[in-house]
Design an enzyme around this catalytic site. Structure first.
Site, PDB file in Angstrom:
ATOM      1  N   TYR A 124      28.108  10.978 -38.281  1.00  0.00           N
ATOM      2  CA  TYR A 124      28.267   9.664 -38.904  1.00  0.00           C
ATOM      3  C   TYR A 124      27.220   9.500 -39.999  1.00  0.00           C
ATOM      4  O   TYR A 124      26.019   9.607 -39.743  1.00  0.00           O
ATOM      5  CB  TYR A 124      28.129   8.522 -37.888  1.00  0.00           C
ATOM      6  CG  TYR A 124      28.372   7.192 -38.553  1.00  0.00           C
ATOM      7  CD1 TYR A 124      29.668   6.808 -38.879  1.00  0.00           C
ATOM      8  CD2 TYR A 124      27.324   6.368 -38.933  1.00  0.00           C
ATOM      9  CE1 TYR A 124      29.921   5.622 -39.549  1.00  0.00           C
ATOM     10  CE2 TYR A 124      27.559   5.175 -39.595  1.00  0.00           C
ATOM     11  CZ  TYR A 124      28.860   4.807 -39.902  1.00  0.00           C
ATOM     12  OH  TYR A 124      29.102   3.633 -40.578  1.00  0.00           O
ATOM     13  N   GLN A 186      34.496   1.458 -35.990  1.00  0.00           N
ATOM     14  CA  GLN A 186      35.789   2.135 -35.970  1.00  0.00           C
ATOM     15  C   GLN A 186      35.660   3.643 -36.180  1.00  0.00           C
ATOM     16  O   GLN A 186      36.477   4.430 -35.668  1.00  0.00           O
ATOM     17  CB  GLN A 186      36.753   1.524 -36.991  1.00  0.00           C
ATOM     18  CG  GLN A 186      36.335   1.588 -38.431  1.00  0.00           C
ATOM     19  CD  GLN A 186      35.518   0.387 -38.879  1.00  0.00           C
ATOM     20  OE1 GLN A 186      34.846  -0.250 -38.070  1.00  0.00           O
ATOM     21  NE2 GLN A 186      35.580   0.068 -40.165  1.00  0.00           N
ATOM     22  N   ASN A 209      23.618   1.124 -38.159  1.00  0.00           N
ATOM     23  CA  ASN A 209      23.092  -0.197 -37.840  1.00  0.00           C
ATOM     24  C   ASN A 209      23.244  -0.467 -36.339  1.00  0.00           C
ATOM     25  O   ASN A 209      23.647   0.401 -35.567  1.00  0.00           O
ATOM     26  CB  ASN A 209      23.792  -1.274 -38.679  1.00  0.00           C
ATOM     27  CG  ASN A 209      25.304  -1.302 -38.439  1.00  0.00           C
ATOM     28  OD1 ASN A 209      25.789  -0.873 -37.395  1.00  0.00           O
ATOM     29  ND2 ASN A 209      26.046  -1.811 -39.407  1.00  0.00           N
ATOM     30  N   SER A 233      15.740   1.410 -38.662  1.00  0.00           N
ATOM     31  CA  SER A 233      14.550   2.243 -38.853  1.00  0.00           C
ATOM     32  C   SER A 233      13.266   1.491 -38.539  1.00  0.00           C
ATOM     33  O   SER A 233      13.187   0.263 -38.652  1.00  0.00           O
ATOM     34  CB  SER A 233      14.519   2.747 -40.302  1.00  0.00           C
ATOM     35  OG  SER A 233      13.520   3.723 -40.454  1.00  0.00           O
ATOM     36  N   GLN A 255       9.928   2.078 -45.447  1.00  0.00           N
ATOM     37  CA  GLN A 255      10.802   1.909 -44.286  1.00  0.00           C
ATOM     38  C   GLN A 255      11.400   0.514 -44.227  1.00  0.00           C
ATOM     39  O   GLN A 255      12.533   0.324 -43.784  1.00  0.00           O
ATOM     40  CB  GLN A 255      10.034   2.209 -43.000  1.00  0.00           C
ATOM     41  CG  GLN A 255       9.795   3.675 -42.770  1.00  0.00           C
ATOM     42  CD  GLN A 255      11.080   4.481 -42.831  1.00  0.00           C
ATOM     43  OE1 GLN A 255      11.936   4.387 -41.968  1.00  0.00           O
ATOM     44  NE2 GLN A 255      11.228   5.287 -43.871  1.00  0.00           N
ATOM     45  N   HIS A 258      14.899  -0.124 -45.797  1.00  0.00           N
ATOM     46  CA  HIS A 258      16.122   0.369 -45.181  1.00  0.00           C
ATOM     47  C   HIS A 258      17.083  -0.774 -44.862  1.00  0.00           C
ATOM     48  O   HIS A 258      18.295  -0.652 -45.041  1.00  0.00           O
ATOM     49  CB  HIS A 258      15.821   1.142 -43.893  1.00  0.00           C
ATOM     50  CG  HIS A 258      15.628   2.603 -44.110  1.00  0.00           C
ATOM     51  ND1 HIS A 258      16.635   3.424 -44.547  1.00  0.00           N
ATOM     52  CD2 HIS A 258      14.542   3.399 -43.938  1.00  0.00           C
ATOM     53  CE1 HIS A 258      16.191   4.669 -44.653  1.00  0.00           C
ATOM     54  NE2 HIS A 258      14.919   4.675 -44.285  1.00  0.00           N
ATOM     55  N   GLU A 322       9.588   5.356 -33.976  1.00  0.00           N
ATOM     56  CA  GLU A 322      10.465   6.378 -34.551  1.00  0.00           C
ATOM     57  C   GLU A 322       9.646   7.288 -35.470  1.00  0.00           C
ATOM     58  O   GLU A 322       9.671   8.504 -35.354  1.00  0.00           O
ATOM     59  CB  GLU A 322      11.584   5.709 -35.338  1.00  0.00           C
ATOM     60  CG  GLU A 322      12.500   6.697 -36.048  1.00  0.00           C
ATOM     61  CD  GLU A 322      13.435   6.021 -37.032  1.00  0.00           C
ATOM     62  OE1 GLU A 322      14.418   6.677 -37.446  1.00  0.00           O
ATOM     63  OE2 GLU A 322      13.191   4.866 -37.425  1.00  0.00           O
ATOM     64  N   HIS A 323       8.929   6.674 -36.404  1.00  0.00           N
ATOM     65  CA  HIS A 323       8.045   7.401 -37.312  1.00  0.00           C
ATOM     66  C   HIS A 323       6.611   6.956 -37.057  1.00  0.00           C
ATOM     67  O   HIS A 323       6.349   5.763 -36.929  1.00  0.00           O
ATOM     68  CB  HIS A 323       8.374   7.093 -38.778  1.00  0.00           C
ATOM     69  CG  HIS A 323       9.800   7.354 -39.164  1.00  0.00           C
ATOM     70  ND1 HIS A 323      10.747   6.353 -39.237  1.00  0.00           N
ATOM     71  CD2 HIS A 323      10.433   8.505 -39.481  1.00  0.00           C
ATOM     72  CE1 HIS A 323      11.905   6.873 -39.599  1.00  0.00           C
ATOM     73  NE2 HIS A 323      11.751   8.176 -39.747  1.00  0.00           N
ATOM     74  N   ASP A 356      11.975  12.261 -44.484  1.00  0.00           N
ATOM     75  CA  ASP A 356      13.301  11.701 -44.747  1.00  0.00           C
ATOM     76  C   ASP A 356      14.153  12.617 -45.612  1.00  0.00           C
ATOM     77  O   ASP A 356      15.375  12.603 -45.515  1.00  0.00           O
ATOM     78  CB  ASP A 356      13.165  10.347 -45.455  1.00  0.00           C
ATOM     79  CG  ASP A 356      13.101   9.189 -44.475  1.00  0.00           C
ATOM     80  OD1 ASP A 356      13.284   9.414 -43.268  1.00  0.00           O
ATOM     81  OD2 ASP A 356      12.877   8.050 -44.922  1.00  0.00           O
ATOM     82  N   GLU A 410      22.056  21.866   5.735  1.00  0.00           N
ATOM     83  CA  GLU A 410      22.721  20.765   5.026  1.00  0.00           C
ATOM     84  C   GLU A 410      24.102  20.469   5.595  1.00  0.00           C
ATOM     85  O   GLU A 410      24.792  19.565   5.133  1.00  0.00           O
ATOM     86  CB  GLU A 410      22.842  21.078   3.531  1.00  0.00           C
ATOM     87  CG  GLU A 410      21.505  21.039   2.796  1.00  0.00           C
ATOM     88  CD  GLU A 410      21.627  21.117   1.284  1.00  0.00           C
ATOM     89  OE1 GLU A 410      20.647  20.759   0.605  1.00  0.00           O
ATOM     90  OE2 GLU A 410      22.701  21.523   0.786  1.00  0.00           O
ATOM     91  N   HIS A 415      29.725  26.944   2.672  1.00  0.00           N
ATOM     92  CA  HIS A 415      28.715  27.574   1.815  1.00  0.00           C
ATOM     93  C   HIS A 415      28.069  28.752   2.548  1.00  0.00           C
ATOM     94  O   HIS A 415      27.865  29.826   1.975  1.00  0.00           O
ATOM     95  CB  HIS A 415      27.628  26.557   1.425  1.00  0.00           C
ATOM     96  CG  HIS A 415      28.019  25.616   0.325  1.00  0.00           C
ATOM     97  ND1 HIS A 415      29.029  24.697   0.451  1.00  0.00           N
ATOM     98  CD2 HIS A 415      27.515  25.465  -0.932  1.00  0.00           C
ATOM     99  CE1 HIS A 415      29.136  24.004  -0.669  1.00  0.00           C
ATOM    100  NE2 HIS A 415      28.230  24.454  -1.531  1.00  0.00           N
TER     101      HIS A 415
END
Length: 434
Positions: A124, A186, A209, A233, A255, A258, A322-323, A356, A410, A415
């Site tokens: 994406y 979608q 987003n 971000s 940042q 964004h 994140e950063h 980036d 068990e 087994h």
């Protein structure tokens, strides 16, 4: 920017809160779109594209002609920059290849693991106010290195019904042949269920987003894996008096631009650097083309003073950025001590923008505190590790009793029998030979 001095640990959760909506706030909308795409396929995609992207499309797939024309619309300097960045990203991700791991755990018991590519992956690529063609490099390059057989790319169209030419050019450069003009919730739904045009995939990659982030999380309910929850971000900078205030301010603004739901934070053991950075932010902000968006993000941002490095590091690990940029005299202290971060940038001359675009590391990273549990995208994100084992006659005799005892304990008699029947057969053979 809100200034906070030595917050009590009991208040850290509030101080470090992010300006994001909860899954509950968005989930109803996501479920509605998912249901429509699952039932109606392309018809639903076209309807939502018209509603959200304000364009009517008869054909969702980007044609070979559209891809070929993209190169003409991308300036030579930008094409060269994209190619340079691609080379660096390839070098870094190729270096992440690992060989087969094999070990004989017991005499006659050979175990090994090998990696196999995920066959079908979906990428994406956000469009909107900033078409992130760089994200194609970050996602498609490791997918190609891993050997993924089918790579499906979705990105929202513009008002003319086209995907940005730089996105098309980067996709062609990375040999991505299946590209679709679908964005938002979608697009995630299309890659989750498959439609008449868009193929279904096994794993979805890419930032977006808050709606895209929740859509990816909902996709996991339908048997599709995702890279990580990667939403708006965020950046945290740790700086002391050795930092350059103008550099720090530029990083924070980079940042913040964004989107309005981005968040940037400065943590510092120096009140002087906090004041200097705040002044620099106000000086640089009016010069930015995206200043209105940036200003909204800056309103969510914080300047936090901490008295000592130990408490500052604890606060940073609690946030899990994140950063994370380190601009302090105690560089090694923070490098060695950081436990929760998507990607780390060390020193005054290492801007977050490098990661980036072109240094080689991946910019698809966990946000919203998920750096505590998730890694950023890397080569292994596109691979599965499959374990193998081969046991000889001697090997099953060596570990057979161990398996029988454990299975019996068990209460799993079948087994136990799967081993016992082999041991009895070997015992008969041994007696005959003797």
């Amino acid at each position: 920017m809100k200034k906070i001095y030595n917050p009590n640990k009991g208040d850290w959760k509030t101080v470090l809160s992010r300006p994001t909506q909860t899954v509950a706030d968005i989930e109803a909308t996501v479920n509605q779109v998912f249901a429509a795409v699952e039932q109606e396929g392309d018809r639903a995609l076209q309807r939502y594209t018209k509603a959200f992207d304000k364009v009517s499309l008869d054909n969702l797939k980007v044609s070979a002609e559209e891809i070929a024309k993209a190169k003409e619309k991308v300036p030579a300097a930008l094409r060269e920059a994209i190619e340079t960045a691609k080379g660096n990203i390839e070098r870094f991700h190729k270096a992440q290849r690992t060989s087969k791991v094999a070990v004989e755990t017991t005499a006659g018991v050979q175990c090994w693991s090998e990696k196999r590519p995920i066959q079908k992956v979906g990428l994406y690529i956000p469009g909107g106010t900033a078409p992130l063609f760089s994200t194609i490099l970050m996602l498609a390059v490791p997918a190609k290195i891993a050997g993924c057989g089918q790579i499906v790319l979705c990105s929202p169209p513009d008002a003319k019904g086209e995907i940005h030419p730089a996105i098309r050019y980067a996709a062609e450069l990375c040999e991505v042949e299946q590209m679709y003009k679908v964005g938002g919730i979608q697009a995630i739904a299309a890659m989750t269920f498959g439609t008449e045009s868009v193929p279904q995939v096994y794993k979805i990659f890419g930032p977006g987003n808050q709606y895209v982030t929740v859509a990816k999380q909902i996709a996991t309910k339908f048997g599709v894996a995702i890279d990580m929850p990667a939403g708006p971000s965020e950046l945290l900078v740790m700086a002391d008096d050795t930092a350059n205030a103008s550099f720090v301010a530029a990083d924070l603004l980079s940042q913040a631009e964004h989107g309005p739901d981005s968040q940037v934070i400065l943590v510092s053991t120096s009140k002087a650097i906090i004041a200097a950075v705040e002044k620099e932010v106000q000086r640089q902000l009016p010069e930015l083309p995206r200043r209105e968006i940036t200003q909204k993000a800056i309103a969510n941002s914080k300047l936090i003073y901490m008295e000592d490095d130990e408490t500052a590091l604890e606060l940073i690990n609690t946030y899990g950025p994140e950063h994370f940029i380190i601009c302090t005299a105690k560089e090694d202290f923070y490098v060695d001590g950081i436990a929760n971060a998507g990607s780390v940038f060390v020193g005054n001359y290492t801007p977050e923008s490098a990661g980036d675009y072109a240094s080689g590391t991946n910019h698809t990273l966990p946000t919203n505190g998920y750096a505590k549990q998730y890694s950023g995208v890397n080569l292994d994100s596109y691979l599965k590790s499959i374990s193998f084992q081969k046991i000889t006659k001697h090997g099953i005799q060596n570990i057979g009793n161990t398996i029988e005892v454990m299975a019996a304990a068990e209460g799993l008699q079948a087994h136990k029998n799967a081993v016992s029947i082999r041991l009895k057969e070997l015992s008969k053979v041994t007696k005959k030979e003797n």
